[in-house]
Design a protein around this motif. Sequence first.
Motif, mmCIF file in Angstrom:
data_model
loop_
_atom_site.group_PDB
_atom_site.id
_atom_site.type_symbol
_atom_site.label_atom_id
_atom_site.label_comp_id
_atom_site.label_asym_id
_atom_site.label_seq_id
_atom_site.Cartn_x
_atom_site.Cartn_y
_atom_site.Cartn_z
ATOM 1 N N GLU A 98 39.403 -4.312 19.827
ATOM 2 C CA GLU A 98 39.251 -5.160 20.991
ATOM 3 C C GLU A 98 40.823 -5.863 21.336
ATOM 4 O OE1 GLU A 98 36.196 -7.967 19.950
ATOM 5 O OE2 GLU A 98 34.477 -6.592 20.354
ATOM 6 N N ARG A 99 40.927 -6.135 22.605
ATOM 7 C CA ARG A 99 42.246 -6.659 23.014
ATOM 8 C C ARG A 99 42.044 -8.011 23.900
ATOM 9 N NH1 ARG A 99 41.858 -3.106 26.206
ATOM 10 N NH2 ARG A 99 39.866 -2.470 24.921
ATOM 11 N N PHE A 100 42.766 -8.919 23.351
ATOM 12 C CA PHE A 100 42.668 -10.467 24.147
ATOM 13 C C PHE A 100 44.050 -10.756 24.704
ATOM 14 C CE2 PHE A 100 38.827 -10.122 21.684
ATOM 15 C CZ PHE A 100 37.872 -10.834 22.584
ATOM 16 N N ALA A 101 44.013 -10.793 26.034
ATOM 17 C CA ALA A 101 45.479 -11.125 26.438
ATOM 18 C C ALA A 101 45.477 -12.744 26.430
ATOM 19 C CB ALA A 101 45.658 -10.552 27.902
ATOM 20 N N MET A 102 46.736 -13.141 25.917
ATOM 21 C CA MET A 102 46.860 -14.611 25.579
ATOM 22 C C MET A 102 47.603 -15.039 26.908
ATOM 23 S SD MET A 102 49.055 -16.468 22.787
ATOM 24 C CE MET A 102 47.829 -15.936 21.182
ATOM 25 N N VAL A 103 47.048 -16.430 27.239
ATOM 26 C CA VAL A 103 47.511 -16.844 28.391
ATOM 27 C C VAL A 103 48.388 -18.455 27.572
ATOM 28 C CG1 VAL A 103 47.418 -18.284 30.676
ATOM 29 C CG2 VAL A 103 45.770 -16.575 29.988
ATOM 30 N N SER A 104 49.470 -18.386 27.448
ATOM 31 C CA SER A 104 50.402 -19.118 26.573
ATOM 32 C C SER A 104 50.902 -20.395 27.240
ATOM 33 C CB SER A 104 51.514 -18.327 25.970
ATOM 34 O OG SER A 104 52.446 -19.179 24.993
ATOM 35 N N LEU A 135 40.150 -6.811 34.199
ATOM 36 C CA LEU A 135 39.619 -5.851 34.532
ATOM 37 C C LEU A 135 40.356 -4.688 35.011
ATOM 38 C CD1 LEU A 135 36.983 -7.151 37.473
ATOM 39 C CD2 LEU A 135 36.500 -6.190 35.336
ATOM 40 N N LEU A 136 41.747 -4.858 35.651
ATOM 41 C CA LEU A 136 42.743 -3.840 35.911
ATOM 42 C C LEU A 136 43.157 -3.349 34.559
ATOM 43 C CD1 LEU A 136 44.729 -2.772 37.541
ATOM 44 C CD2 LEU A 136 46.254 -4.913 36.974
ATOM 45 N N HIS A 137 43.172 -3.977 33.398
ATOM 46 C CA HIS A 137 43.942 -3.426 31.987
ATOM 47 C C HIS A 137 42.880 -3.210 31.173
ATOM 48 C CE1 HIS A 137 47.972 -4.168 33.560
ATOM 49 N NE2 HIS A 137 47.516 -5.381 33.882
ATOM 50 N N ASN A 138 41.544 -3.652 31.568
ATOM 51 C CA ASN A 138 40.445 -3.282 30.920
ATOM 52 C C ASN A 138 40.465 -3.968 29.323
ATOM 53 O OD1 ASN A 138 37.939 -2.034 30.082
ATOM 54 N ND2 ASN A 138 38.857 -0.388 28.965
ATOM 55 N N TYR A 139 40.777 -5.173 29.494
ATOM 56 C CA TYR A 139 41.016 -6.122 28.187
ATOM 57 C C TYR A 139 39.565 -6.439 27.851
ATOM 58 C CZ TYR A 139 45.836 -7.405 29.835
ATOM 59 O OH TYR A 139 47.148 -7.398 30.329
ATOM 60 N N THR A 140 39.328 -6.619 26.416
ATOM 61 C CA THR A 140 38.145 -7.323 26.006
ATOM 62 C C THR A 140 37.928 -8.787 26.332
ATOM 63 O OG1 THR A 140 38.490 -5.869 23.936
ATOM 64 C CG2 THR A 140 36.785 -7.538 23.879
ATOM 65 N N GLY A 141 39.076 -9.316 26.559
ATOM 66 C CA GLY A 141 38.702 -10.873 27.144
ATOM 67 C C GLY A 141 40.273 -11.458 27.171
ATOM 68 N N VAL A 142 40.284 -12.474 27.218
ATOM 69 C CA VAL A 142 41.607 -13.514 27.279
ATOM 70 C C VAL A 142 41.663 -14.426 26.167
ATOM 71 C CG1 VAL A 142 41.903 -12.914 29.700
ATOM 72 C CG2 VAL A 142 40.619 -15.081 28.942
ATOM 73 N N ASN A 143 42.576 -14.803 25.653
ATOM 74 C CA ASN A 143 42.891 -16.168 24.907
ATOM 75 C C ASN A 143 43.715 -17.092 25.314
ATOM 76 O OD1 ASN A 143 45.019 -16.572 21.858
ATOM 77 N ND2 ASN A 143 42.922 -17.588 22.265
ATOM 78 N N ILE A 144 43.275 -18.282 25.567
ATOM 79 C CA ILE A 144 43.779 -19.368 26.482
ATOM 80 C C ILE A 144 44.311 -20.325 25.163
ATOM 81 C CG2 ILE A 144 43.453 -21.497 27.666
ATOM 82 C CD1 ILE A 144 42.777 -18.720 29.038
#
Length: 238
Positions: A98-104, A135-144
């Motif tokens: 699973e992949r969570f893109a971080m907003v830092s 949606l574009l990168h098919n992330y599992t979610g985001v990490n705030i």
Amino acid sequence: DLSPLRVLACCVVVAFIVCYTSAHSSNSTKRVMPWMCLERCNFTSDDITQHLSTIQNYSDIVTAVSFEAYNLGEHGSLILNNLSTNYVNEKLQSMGIERFAMVSSYPYPPDFLDWMRELFRDPTSFVSSLVGECLLHNYTGVNIDFEPTAKATAYDAEKYAEFLALLSKAMHSVGCQVTVDASHWSTLWNYTLLASSGVDRLCSMATYATERTAWLSAFQEDLSAVDLSVLGVGLEVV
């Protein structure tokens, strides 16, 4: 036995978290999610490739990875950073992780809290942009990971929880998840409000304490406000 996790964390990130399944997730109970800061830790491309190899070697215990990808900017804008995010995302996806893109909030600009307040007043564009990226990168979610250095108020904490509730609702509507990082050193993080905002996990940085007594104290404080099904326990690499 956390020894293999410590090896993994030392090779990959500043800290890693052991998470537990939330109400929105159908995965196994225990979860491990390392954090990767990519080029911001002065890693070369070879370093990042090696870290990904390490993650693959421990893929039997690593369920997710959060990697830095975005920032919050002025006027509540979403900033896309020039990091190797796409490369890392694709490699992790091929591993079934699973992949969570971080907003830092790094590098912690002094006006960051003002930018957060701008976001709270008008979150529509930011939320829409972040949902689109997921949606574009098919992330599992985001990490705030919002860590303002200026002094936040109880009202800021309320508005932050409201923003996360809005973001979580939007993300869940498209099948994406939201995790949020929090600690005890700022009024911004009201654990009770954050845990009830609808986020999938609240990942505690308060448990970075390396001394056992301090760690247990922070852990018990977290448990008093957050159900274990939502709480992520941060562990510091030493």
